[in-house]
Design a protein around this motif. Structure first.
Motif, PDB file in Angstrom:
ATOM      1  N   THR A  34       3.681 -12.925  -7.779  1.00 51.86           N
ATOM      2  CA  THR A  34       2.713 -12.201  -8.595  1.00 51.86           C
ATOM      3  C   THR A  34       1.660 -11.567  -7.620  1.00 51.86           C
ATOM      4  OG1 THR A  34       3.071 -13.078 -10.530  1.00 51.86           O
ATOM      5  CG2 THR A  34       0.786 -12.377 -10.433  1.00 51.86           C
ATOM      6  N   CYS A  35       1.349 -10.139  -7.622  1.00 49.58           N
ATOM      7  CA  CYS A  35       0.310  -9.895  -6.858  1.00 49.58           C
ATOM      8  C   CYS A  35      -1.074 -10.343  -7.250  1.00 49.58           C
ATOM      9  CB  CYS A  35       0.202  -8.149  -6.962  1.00 49.58           C
ATOM     10  SG  CYS A  35      -1.273  -7.406  -6.339  1.00 49.58           S
ATOM     11  N   PRO A  36      -1.926 -10.693  -6.400  1.00 49.27           N
ATOM     12  CA  PRO A  36      -3.327 -11.095  -6.877  1.00 49.27           C
ATOM     13  C   PRO A  36      -4.249 -10.254  -7.428  1.00 49.27           C
ATOM     14  CG  PRO A  36      -2.820 -11.674  -4.723  1.00 49.27           C
ATOM     15  CD  PRO A  36      -1.663 -11.036  -4.884  1.00 49.27           C
ATOM     16  N   LEU A  37      -3.857  -8.990  -7.102  1.00 45.99           N
ATOM     17  CA  LEU A  37      -4.762  -8.085  -7.492  1.00 45.99           C
ATOM     18  C   LEU A  37      -4.617  -7.211  -8.990  1.00 45.99           C
ATOM     19  CD1 LEU A  37      -5.247  -6.025  -4.177  1.00 45.99           C
ATOM     20  CD2 LEU A  37      -6.718  -7.737  -5.126  1.00 45.99           C
ATOM     21  N   CYS A  38      -3.291  -7.236  -9.302  1.00 46.10           N
ATOM     22  CA  CYS A  38      -2.933  -6.598 -10.450  1.00 46.10           C
ATOM     23  C   CYS A  38      -2.292  -7.786 -11.409  1.00 46.10           C
ATOM     24  CB  CYS A  38      -1.923  -5.300 -10.115  1.00 46.10           C
ATOM     25  SG  CYS A  38      -0.249  -5.901  -9.678  1.00 46.10           S
ATOM     26  N   LEU A  39      -1.986  -8.874 -10.992  1.00 47.68           N
ATOM     27  CA  LEU A  39      -1.300 -10.072 -11.385  1.00 47.68           C
ATOM     28  C   LEU A  39      -0.036  -9.544 -12.155  1.00 47.68           C
ATOM     29  CD1 LEU A  39      -4.620 -11.314 -13.401  1.00 47.68           C
ATOM     30  CD2 LEU A  39      -3.615 -11.866 -11.092  1.00 47.68           C
ATOM     31  N   PHE A  54       0.149  -8.351  -1.208  1.00 45.96           N
ATOM     32  CA  PHE A  54      -0.291  -7.678  -2.205  1.00 45.96           C
ATOM     33  C   PHE A  54       0.814  -6.352  -2.468  1.00 45.96           C
ATOM     34  CE2 PHE A  54      -3.597  -9.246   0.170  1.00 45.96           C
ATOM     35  CZ  PHE A  54      -4.615  -9.794  -0.683  1.00 45.96           C
ATOM     36  N   CYS A  55       0.789  -5.626  -3.780  1.00 47.91           N
ATOM     37  CA  CYS A  55       1.679  -4.513  -3.696  1.00 47.91           C
ATOM     38  C   CYS A  55       0.962  -3.422  -2.748  1.00 47.91           C
ATOM     39  CB  CYS A  55       1.385  -3.978  -5.170  1.00 47.91           C
ATOM     40  SG  CYS A  55       1.790  -4.902  -6.520  1.00 47.91           S
ATOM     41  N   ARG A  56       1.626  -2.480  -2.347  1.00 48.52           N
ATOM     42  CA  ARG A  56       1.149  -1.645  -1.434  1.00 48.52           C
ATOM     43  C   ARG A  56      -0.061  -0.545  -1.956  1.00 48.52           C
ATOM     44  NH1 ARG A  56       3.245   0.991   2.908  1.00 48.52           N
ATOM     45  NH2 ARG A  56       5.344   0.656   2.698  1.00 48.52           N
ATOM     46  N   VAL A  57       0.380  -0.210  -3.173  1.00 48.67           N
ATOM     47  CA  VAL A  57      -0.773   0.658  -3.709  1.00 48.67           C
ATOM     48  C   VAL A  57      -2.081  -0.175  -4.349  1.00 48.67           C
ATOM     49  CG1 VAL A  57       0.031   0.325  -6.493  1.00 48.67           C
ATOM     50  CG2 VAL A  57      -1.060   2.369  -5.630  1.00 48.67           C
ATOM     51  N   CYS A  58      -1.772  -1.587  -4.515  1.00 45.72           N
ATOM     52  CA  CYS A  58      -3.163  -2.421  -5.002  1.00 45.72           C
ATOM     53  C   CYS A  58      -3.896  -2.532  -3.684  1.00 45.72           C
ATOM     54  CB  CYS A  58      -2.680  -3.870  -5.386  1.00 45.72           C
ATOM     55  SG  CYS A  58      -2.037  -3.612  -7.139  1.00 45.72           S
ATOM     56  N   LEU A  59      -3.303  -2.910  -2.474  1.00 47.66           N
ATOM     57  CA  LEU A  59      -3.532  -2.986  -1.269  1.00 47.66           C
ATOM     58  C   LEU A  59      -4.458  -1.834  -0.848  1.00 47.66           C
ATOM     59  CD1 LEU A  59      -4.226  -5.080   1.079  1.00 47.66           C
ATOM     60  CD2 LEU A  59      -2.426  -4.323   2.191  1.00 47.66           C
ATOM     61  N   GLN A 104      10.118  -0.573 -12.795  1.00 49.19           N
ATOM     62  CA  GLN A 104       9.135  -0.064 -13.652  1.00 49.19           C
ATOM     63  C   GLN A 104       7.748  -0.088 -12.740  1.00 49.19           C
ATOM     64  OE1 GLN A 104       9.013   0.959 -16.816  1.00 49.19           O
ATOM     65  NE2 GLN A 104       6.694   0.873 -16.846  1.00 49.19           N
ATOM     66  N   ARG A 105       7.692  -1.172 -12.275  1.00 52.03           N
ATOM     67  CA  ARG A 105       6.507  -1.326 -11.131  1.00 52.03           C
ATOM     68  C   ARG A 105       6.478  -0.177 -10.109  1.00 52.03           C
ATOM     69  NH1 ARG A 105       2.587  -2.288 -11.387  1.00 52.03           N
ATOM     70  NH2 ARG A 105       1.943  -3.416  -9.478  1.00 52.03           N
ATOM     71  N   LEU A 106       7.554   0.258  -9.539  1.00 52.44           N
ATOM     72  CA  LEU A 106       7.685   1.291  -8.699  1.00 52.44           C
ATOM     73  C   LEU A 106       7.043   2.561  -9.296  1.00 52.44           C
ATOM     74  CD1 LEU A 106      11.070   1.056  -6.828  1.00 52.44           C
ATOM     75  CD2 LEU A 106       8.959   0.854  -5.826  1.00 52.44           C
TER      76      LEU A 106
HETATM   77 ZN   LIG Z   1      -0.299  -5.338  -7.349  1.00 53.41          ZN
END
Ligand SMILES: [Zn+2]
Ligand SMILES: [Zn+2]
Length: 220
Positions: A34-39, A54-59, A104-106
């Motif tokens: 789990t990404c701590p930014l978007c969960l 983190f996900c690239r886009v979240c970071l 889906q996340r991509l």
């Molecule tokens: Zn994320």
């Protein structure tokens, strides 16, 4: 770690079950990825020097707000999310264990990035510019200074459109996306900025802030 304990975790036992194979003795659970930014399930994971992922886009979005700091632990972090290498092993695990969710996340990440980039103020220009060009602007009018202030504190981007006579921006027009590399605010409120034209983008005028003209700015 104290900080990690405070992060809410997504519990999805169905995902965990799906990840367990008959031959494996250990299972990968969704909350491990789990990404701590978007969960959500981490997508195109980037691991920064302090060890957080983190996900690239979240970071990318988080670092527009607090540059050079890990959004989780605030450790100094000189990472450029747009070009930083993905944690390949983690990406493969996420993709293999949760293929549908990863796909889906991509898709979501791409949409998030586009949405983020499409809400930039529009400026107009009269000179000939291409991706890769460097801009040196001296902004002295109050309204531009306010816009640049907001730009610098958000995604540091603005869109340039050609300024023809009686031209009004409309959906589908192609503009140039500029990234503010440096911005110096002088004591009297003027701003000196250096920006790079990154790429051509299609614009959605209704998504943008009120359009402004750079007739009153100097480019040199
Ligand atoms: Zn994320
Ligand atoms: Zn960290």
């Amino acid at each position: 770690m104290e900080l990690e304990k405070d992060i809410p975790r997504v519990q999805d036992h169905k995902l965990a079950a799906a990840a367990t194979t008959a031959s494996s003795s250990a299972s990968i659970e969704a909350d491990m990825l789990t990404c701590p930014l978007c969960l959500n399930l981490v997508c195109q994971p980037i691991t920064v020097p302090c060890g957080h992922t983190f996900c690239r886009v979240c970071l990318y979005m988080a670092m527009q707000r607090s540059k050079k700091k890990c959004p989780n632990c605030r450790a100094v972090c000189h990472v450029e999310p747009a070009s930083h290498a993905v944690n390949v092993m983690l990406a493969q695990i996420a993709q293999k264990c949760f293929p549908k969710q990863y796909e889906q996340r991509l898709l979501e990440s791409k949409q998030e990035q586009e949405k983020f980039e499409s809400t930039s103020p529009i400026f107009f220009y009269n000179n000939c510019l291409f991706p890769g060009c460097l801009l040196h602007l001296h902004l002295f009018e109050q309204r531009y200074r306010h816009m640049i202030n907001r730009c610098v504190s958000s995604n540091r981007k603005f869109i340039y459109l050609p300024n023809f006579t009686d031209y009004k921006a409309k959906t589908g027009d192609v503009g140039l996306l500029a990234y503010i590399d440096e911005c110096e605010f002088l004591p009297d409120g003027r701003a000196l900025l250096k920006a790079t034209i990154q790429k051509r983008v299609k614009v959605e005028p209704r998504l943008h802030e009120k359009q402004q003209t750079t007739n009153q700015t100097r480019s040199h």
